[in-house]
Scaffold this motif. Structure first.
Motif, PDB file in Angstrom:
ATOM      1  N   TYR A  17      20.668 -17.757 -49.195  1.00  0.00           N
ATOM      2  CA  TYR A  17      19.821 -18.542 -48.659  1.00  0.00           C
ATOM      3  C   TYR A  17      20.270 -19.689 -47.826  1.00  0.00           C
ATOM      4  CZ  TYR A  17      16.911 -23.122 -48.617  1.00  0.00           C
ATOM      5  OH  TYR A  17      16.202 -24.174 -48.269  1.00  0.00           O
ATOM      6  N   LEU A  18      21.355 -20.310 -48.127  1.00  0.00           N
ATOM      7  CA  LEU A  18      21.830 -21.352 -47.208  1.00  0.00           C
ATOM      8  C   LEU A  18      22.503 -20.690 -45.881  1.00  0.00           C
ATOM      9  CD1 LEU A  18      22.771 -24.261 -47.056  1.00  0.00           C
ATOM     10  CD2 LEU A  18      24.811 -23.717 -48.105  1.00  0.00           C
ATOM     11  N   TYR A  19      23.021 -19.567 -45.928  1.00  0.00           N
ATOM     12  CA  TYR A  19      23.565 -19.132 -44.707  1.00  0.00           C
ATOM     13  C   TYR A  19      22.474 -18.547 -43.873  1.00  0.00           C
ATOM     14  CZ  TYR A  19      26.075 -15.486 -41.763  1.00  0.00           C
ATOM     15  OH  TYR A  19      26.333 -14.887 -40.633  1.00  0.00           O
ATOM     16  N   SER A  20      21.276 -17.894 -44.402  1.00  0.00           N
ATOM     17  CA  SER A  20      20.275 -17.588 -43.493  1.00  0.00           C
ATOM     18  C   SER A  20      19.549 -19.073 -42.842  1.00  0.00           C
ATOM     19  CB  SER A  20      19.085 -16.805 -44.424  1.00  0.00           C
ATOM     20  OG  SER A  20      19.811 -15.786 -45.129  1.00  0.00           O
ATOM     21  N   LEU A  21      19.535 -19.976 -43.767  1.00  0.00           N
ATOM     22  CA  LEU A  21      18.944 -21.256 -43.218  1.00  0.00           C
ATOM     23  C   LEU A  21      19.825 -21.777 -42.007  1.00  0.00           C
ATOM     24  CD1 LEU A  21      16.617 -23.344 -43.366  1.00  0.00           C
ATOM     25  CD2 LEU A  21      18.215 -24.619 -44.887  1.00  0.00           C
ATOM     26  N   SER A  22      21.268 -21.500 -42.069  1.00  0.00           N
ATOM     27  CA  SER A  22      22.049 -22.057 -40.895  1.00  0.00           C
ATOM     28  C   SER A  22      21.863 -21.152 -39.732  1.00  0.00           C
ATOM     29  CB  SER A  22      23.456 -22.067 -41.692  1.00  0.00           C
ATOM     30  OG  SER A  22      24.216 -20.741 -41.939  1.00  0.00           O
ATOM     31  N   LEU A  23      21.694 -19.947 -39.933  1.00  0.00           N
ATOM     32  CA  LEU A  23      21.374 -19.140 -38.751  1.00  0.00           C
ATOM     33  C   LEU A  23      20.103 -19.406 -38.154  1.00  0.00           C
ATOM     34  CD1 LEU A  23      22.700 -15.625 -40.304  1.00  0.00           C
ATOM     35  CD2 LEU A  23      23.779 -17.358 -38.982  1.00  0.00           C
ATOM     36  N   TYR A  24      19.210 -19.853 -38.773  1.00  0.00           N
ATOM     37  CA  TYR A  24      17.813 -19.907 -38.333  1.00  0.00           C
ATOM     38  C   TYR A  24      18.011 -21.363 -37.429  1.00  0.00           C
ATOM     39  CZ  TYR A  24      13.060 -21.500 -37.281  1.00  0.00           C
ATOM     40  OH  TYR A  24      12.045 -21.819 -36.976  1.00  0.00           O
ATOM     41  N   LEU A  25      17.877 -21.496 -36.088  1.00  0.00           N
ATOM     42  CA  LEU A  25      18.018 -22.568 -35.414  1.00  0.00           C
ATOM     43  C   LEU A  25      16.819 -22.480 -34.518  1.00  0.00           C
ATOM     44  CD1 LEU A  25      21.792 -22.871 -34.086  1.00  0.00           C
ATOM     45  CD2 LEU A  25      20.468 -24.222 -35.777  1.00  0.00           C
ATOM     46  N   PRO A  26      15.820 -23.460 -34.692  1.00  0.00           N
ATOM     47  CA  PRO A  26      14.759 -23.654 -33.760  1.00  0.00           C
ATOM     48  C   PRO A  26      15.010 -23.677 -32.459  1.00  0.00           C
ATOM     49  CG  PRO A  26      14.517 -25.268 -35.878  1.00  0.00           C
ATOM     50  CD  PRO A  26      15.807 -24.688 -35.612  1.00  0.00           C
ATOM     51  N   ALA A  27      14.282 -23.591 -31.592  1.00  0.00           N
ATOM     52  CA  ALA A  27      14.433 -23.992 -30.057  1.00  0.00           C
ATOM     53  C   ALA A  27      15.292 -25.245 -29.841  1.00  0.00           C
ATOM     54  CB  ALA A  27      13.138 -23.730 -29.255  1.00  0.00           C
ATOM     55  N   ALA A  28      16.129 -25.354 -29.199  1.00  0.00           N
ATOM     56  CA  ALA A  28      16.716 -26.672 -28.938  1.00  0.00           C
ATOM     57  C   ALA A  28      15.767 -27.658 -28.356  1.00  0.00           C
ATOM     58  CB  ALA A  28      17.758 -26.474 -27.821  1.00  0.00           C
ATOM     59  N   PRO A  29      15.937 -28.913 -28.426  1.00  0.00           N
ATOM     60  CA  PRO A  29      14.971 -29.969 -28.057  1.00  0.00           C
ATOM     61  C   PRO A  29      15.099 -29.977 -26.649  1.00  0.00           C
ATOM     62  CG  PRO A  29      16.361 -30.768 -30.077  1.00  0.00           C
ATOM     63  CD  PRO A  29      16.778 -29.460 -29.620  1.00  0.00           C
ATOM     64  N   ARG A  30      13.928 -30.394 -25.913  1.00  0.00           N
ATOM     65  CA  ARG A  30      13.735 -30.148 -24.471  1.00  0.00           C
ATOM     66  C   ARG A  30      14.442 -31.403 -23.908  1.00  0.00           C
ATOM     67  NH1 ARG A  30       8.588 -28.740 -26.396  1.00  0.00           N
ATOM     68  NH2 ARG A  30       8.141 -31.064 -26.766  1.00  0.00           N
ATOM     69  N   ARG A  31      14.854 -32.519 -24.771  1.00  0.00           N
ATOM     70  CA  ARG A  31      15.384 -33.686 -24.132  1.00  0.00           C
ATOM     71  C   ARG A  31      16.439 -34.172 -25.186  1.00  0.00           C
ATOM     72  NH1 ARG A  31      11.266 -38.076 -22.164  1.00  0.00           N
ATOM     73  NH2 ARG A  31      10.388 -36.271 -21.338  1.00  0.00           N
TER      74      ARG A  31
END
Length: 286
Positions: A17-31
């Motif tokens: 679970y923790l490894y999967s969560l660390s792999l899922y990165l939302p789109a980088a902030p726009r600023r």
């Protein structure tokens, strides 16, 4: 054997679970919002060839992992601060999951996560978050030990368990106070106390409350250290008179409850005399 299989299954499930969560990165902030830094504005004005704003090198190159030194801690703090500008829920979920993982399985290094809490969330939210997660994680360790680990812990640490059982029996009339003393002045490491508490019949309610109250000073010092590290840009800033006075004030605030506990313990608790190095001397056999 069944208890070992059950424990391994829990560890594997939590790790996946923790490894999967660390792999899922939302789109980088726009600023990128940083005090005194206009890098975010420049990024918006100079998009790359694909039409997207250019990303910070830290965002694209950093691999999420538990920090092992202050340099990795600083890089991780900057990365999560950057993501927190638009993905607060994800950063909070990731931090809580990582903290509970370490605490539940008695993995060393929680001090780094406490410092990280201060750098990301600030003093008040950081202290509250660290205290709650420490308490919940320690309680989860308590429950895992109760369900799967009693036999193994007794076999691995027979002398330590026996000593702790003896002290718990001697202080039954003020057990909660004794548990607070153990958190302020540990006769045994916190991770061992978390695992052995169900074995020596410490009630979970006493355990839960003693962890939350007893580790507040420690959590406060770590979180405040993280706040200071996030605000300084060089060692000269860290060792300025203002910072040194802040550290002195923090140390004094943390020592007050410990001093009160020690003074009251001399009257109420039954503790063996300790040697100067903190070890408990063995009793001579007549």
């Amino acid at each position: 054997m069944r208890s070992l299989v059950g424990f391994v299954s829990v560890v594997v499930a939590a790790s996946v679970y923790l490894y999967s969560l660390s792999l899922y990165l939302p789109a980088a902030p726009r600023r990128q919002i940083a005090a005194g830094n206009h890098a975010g504005t420049e990024s918006e004005q100079n998009p790359d060839s694909s039409g997207e704003p250019s990303r910070s090198p830290t965002v694209t190159s950093l691999i999420l992992k538990f920090p092992s030194d202050l340099e990795e801690l600083r890089e991780l703090a900057e990365f999560l601060q950057f993501y927190k500008t638009e993905h607060t829920t994800y950063v909070l979920l990731l931090f809580c999951s990582a903290y509970l993982y370490k605490q539940s399985f008695a993995i060393p290094g929680s001090s780094f996560l406490n410092i990280l809490a201060g750098a990301i969330f600030g003093t008040y939210q950081g202290v509250l978050l660290a205290s709650v997660l420490t308490t919940v994680g320690s309680t989860m360790c308590f429950l895992l030990s109760q369900a799967f680990g009693k036999h193994y812990i007794v076999n691995l640490f027979p002398d330590k368990v026996s000593m702790l059982q003896r002290k718990v029996d001697e202080n039954q009339d003020c057990l909660f106070f004794f548990l607070l003393f153990l958190r302020f002045f540990p006769m045994t490491p916190n991770w061992f106390l978390n695992m052995s508490a169900p074995i020596v019949n410490i009630p979970i309610t006493f355990f839960f409350c003693s962890v939350f109250i007893g580790l507040l000073p420690y959590n406060f010092i770590c979180v405040q250290t993280g706040v200071m590290l996030s605000e300084v840009s060089s060692l000269d800033d860290l060792f300025s008179w203002e910072r040194l006075l802040q550290l002195l004030a923090i140390a004094c605030m943390a020592l007050v409850p410990g001093a009160l506990i020690r003074r009251l313990s001399k009257r109420r608790l039954k503790l063996d005399a300790q040697l100067p190095n903190g070890l408990i001397p063995e009793k001579k056999v007549q």
